[in-house]
Each structure stands twice: as structure tokens, then as C-alpha cells.
Design an enzyme around this catalytic site. Structure first.
Site, PDB file in Angstrom:
ATOM      1  N   SER A 202       0.804  -1.225   0.000  1.00 50.47           N
ATOM      2  CA  SER A 202       0.000   0.000   0.000  1.00 50.47           C
ATOM      3  C   SER A 202       0.833   1.269   0.000  1.00 50.47           C
ATOM      4  O   SER A 202       0.439   2.279  -0.594  1.00 50.47           O
ATOM      5  CB  SER A 202      -0.942   0.000   1.212  1.00 50.47           C
ATOM      6  OG  SER A 202      -1.789  -1.123   1.188  1.00 50.47           O
ATOM      7  N   HIS A 248       0.685   4.545   4.356  1.00 52.33           N
ATOM      8  CA  HIS A 248      -0.038   5.201   3.268  1.00 52.33           C
ATOM      9  C   HIS A 248       0.401   6.657   3.118  1.00 52.33           C
ATOM     10  O   HIS A 248       0.664   7.125   2.000  1.00 52.33           O
ATOM     11  CB  HIS A 248      -1.538   5.141   3.548  1.00 52.33           C
ATOM     12  CG  HIS A 248      -2.115   3.764   3.427  1.00 52.33           C
ATOM     13  ND1 HIS A 248      -3.464   3.519   3.425  1.00 52.33           N
ATOM     14  CD2 HIS A 248      -1.516   2.551   3.315  1.00 52.33           C
ATOM     15  CE1 HIS A 248      -3.688   2.225   3.302  1.00 52.33           C
ATOM     16  NE2 HIS A 248      -2.513   1.609   3.245  1.00 52.33           N
TER      17      HIS A 248
END
Length: 297
Positions: A202, A248
Site C-alpha cells: 500500500s 499510506h
């Protein structure tokens, strides 16, 4: 005096294409002025080019075009026959590691995830980044445990990565992906509990989000779809449990910075700015890793 009646003038034939002499044509290459048929002509900013001139070769020469004159991507990379090859390879690596995680003992997964220093536990080993295993900053980027996790990430990697790779070229795209992923790993290492395992692609994928925003800006296209998708992703990031928002955010920041440098660098010193920015982000990655390691030891 009587004159013989003049017959119809003979029809004049057109010249043949330089590559297909049997095909008559009136189209010339605007560079070398050789005649080209409709199958050979390549659209140019003005008129049409023959295949040799479009590829940057000297008319009549054989072999690959000189590197300096080959067609280039938006970021200055070489245009490849398969503009999505690196994205496909990255997906393949992630899938291969996922299969290994499912097939091998839990110790394999424990050796791949990003984690700092922790007490011994059944799931995790007793060593980590804080003890010098820096390789975990990379291996965690390719490691997934659940099918939904790898499925969502690989779909995102394809839809975000393919156009970014086509715009940057292979080398620049791979640099962006890896450095963004490392930035995500380091933010997770720096800001999460040292006994929290972190894994997944991610961070690198959010780096592609940042680069996509830079690409849309470079193309002067509508930013609203990208902003909406990014906002939805961030809401999901901060409202769902068991999601590393640190990875993230770290990947997103690095991807936006590197993507902007890749796509907006001045042409006369483009390579220096592009790879110099990657190097600066890597220096920050190393510095933050050392800082966190000092805190944990």
C-alpha cells in the site's frame, strides 16, 4: 494541312514507396522527403515521417536508433515496446510472495514483515529492523497474508501503475515505486508500535497516487476524479482498523514529491533533478530509520 487527331495523353504513374516499391504514393516524409505509403507514414507535428525518421535513424541506416534521438516519454524515458512491463513484473513478484506465504511455515511470513523490536512471541521472531535487518523495509512491500489484501492492492497497482509507467518510462517508474514504498515502510517503522507487524504494497501504491496527481497536473487534465478517489482512499485508511495509515501517508508524500520532480523537471537538467530528488528522499529514509533505531535500542 490535315493533322492527325491527337490521342489521349498517357497517364503518369506515381512513384513507389521507398519500403514498398510496388505501392504508388504521392506522400513524402517531411524530413527526408522520401515517398512513403499509408502503411509506412507516421503522424508528426507537421505532416508525416517515414519509419526511419520517426525512430531517429539516419535514412537508410539499419539497427536501433541512437539513444539521444529515440522517442521519449513525458518524463524523458525511452518509449518501450511494452509500456507496462515493469507493472506486470511487480504484480508477479507480489503474487509469488503471496503464494510462498500461504505454502510455507509461518516463520517465512515473520521474516518478511516490517516490525521493530519486540519481546519473543509465537508469531514474530526476536529480531527486526532495530537489530539491523533493514531488508524488512523492502520485503514488507511485497508481502500479503490475506487474499482480499493482495487482490485490492494488485488491482490498484495495475490501474494506477500502468499509465504512470507509460508516462515515466521503466527506470524512472521503478525508482518511483521502490522509493515511495521505502518511504511508506519507514513512516510505519517510525510512528507505529515496535511490536506491530506491518506488511503490504500500500505504501508504494499510495506513492503512485501522488505521482498520478502530478501526471494529471502535467497533462492539464481534470483533477477532480483523482482528488475524489484519493479522499475516499484516505477516509478508508483512517477509519478502518488494522490499516497502517503511516505507510499510506509516507508513500503518498514521497510519490507526490518524486512524481512532480519526474514530470516537471526542466529539460536541460531533467535527469539530475529527477534522480537527485530520488536520492534526497532515500537520504531521508536512511536518516529516519537510524533515528528510530536509536530510539528503540
Amino acid at each position: 494541312m490535315d493533322h492527325a487527331a491527337a490521342g489521349p495523353p498517357e497517364a503518369q504513374s506515381l512513384p513507389g514507396c521507398y519500403r514498398h516499391p510496388d505501392r504508388e504514393t504521392g506522400i513524402r516524409c517531411t524530413r527526408c522527403e522520401r515517398f512513403i505509403c499509408t502503411d509506412c507514414m507516421v503522424n508528426a507535428s507537421v505532416g508525416f515521417h517515414c519509419p526511419d525518421c520517426a525512430a531517429g535513424r539516419t535514412p537508410g541506416a539499419t539497427g536501433p536508433a541512437p539513444a539521444a534521438s529515440r522517442p521519449r516519454t513525458l518524463a524523458g524515458g525511452t518509449i518501450a515496446a511494452d509500456p507496462h512491463l515493469v507493472t506486470k513484473i511487480l504484480i508477479g513478484i507480489n503474487v509469488a510472495v503471496f503464494i510462498a506465504v500461504r505454502a510455507l511455515p509461518d516463520s517465512f511470513l515473520a521474516d518478511m514483515v516490517l516490525i521493530g523490536r519486540w519481546p519473543p512471541a509465537p508469531f514474530v521472531p526476536t529480531e527486526g529492523v532495530a537489530e539491523g535487518e533493514w531488508y524488512r523495509l523492502v520485503t514488507t512491500m511485497f508481502t500479503h497474508q490475506e487474499i482480499w489484501h493482495i487482490g485490492f492492492n494488485m488491482i490498484s497497482l495495475w490501474f494506477l501503475g500502468a499509465p504512470v509507467e507509460a508516462a515515466l518510462g521503466r527506470a524512472r517508474y521503478l525508482a518511483l515505486y521502490l522509493v515511495s514504498g521505502l518511504a511508506g515502510s519507514v513512516f510505519a517503522y517510525l510512528l507505529t508500535s515496535p511490536i506491530t507487524p506491518v506488511l503490504g504494497a500500500s505504501g508504494a501504491i499510495f506513492g503512485l497516487f501522488g505521482a498520478t496527481a502530478a501526471l494529471v497536473r502535467r497533462l492539464k487534465a481534470d483533477m477532480r476524479p483523482v482528488v475524489i478517489l484519493l479522499v475516499i482512499s484516505l477516509i478508508f485508511t483512517f477509519t478502518r482498523s488494522n490499516i497502517s495509515w503511516q505507510a499510506h501517508v509516507g508513500g503518498l508524500v514521497a510519490g507526490a514529491v518524486i512524481g512532480y520532480a519526474m514530470l516537471h523537471a526542466p529539460r536541460e537538467r531533467r535527469t539530475l533533478v529527477q534522480y537527485g530528488t530520488c536520492a534526497l528522499v532515500l537520504v531521508a529514509v536512511v536518516g529516519l530509520t537510524l533515528l528510530r533505531t536509536v530510539q528503540l535500542t
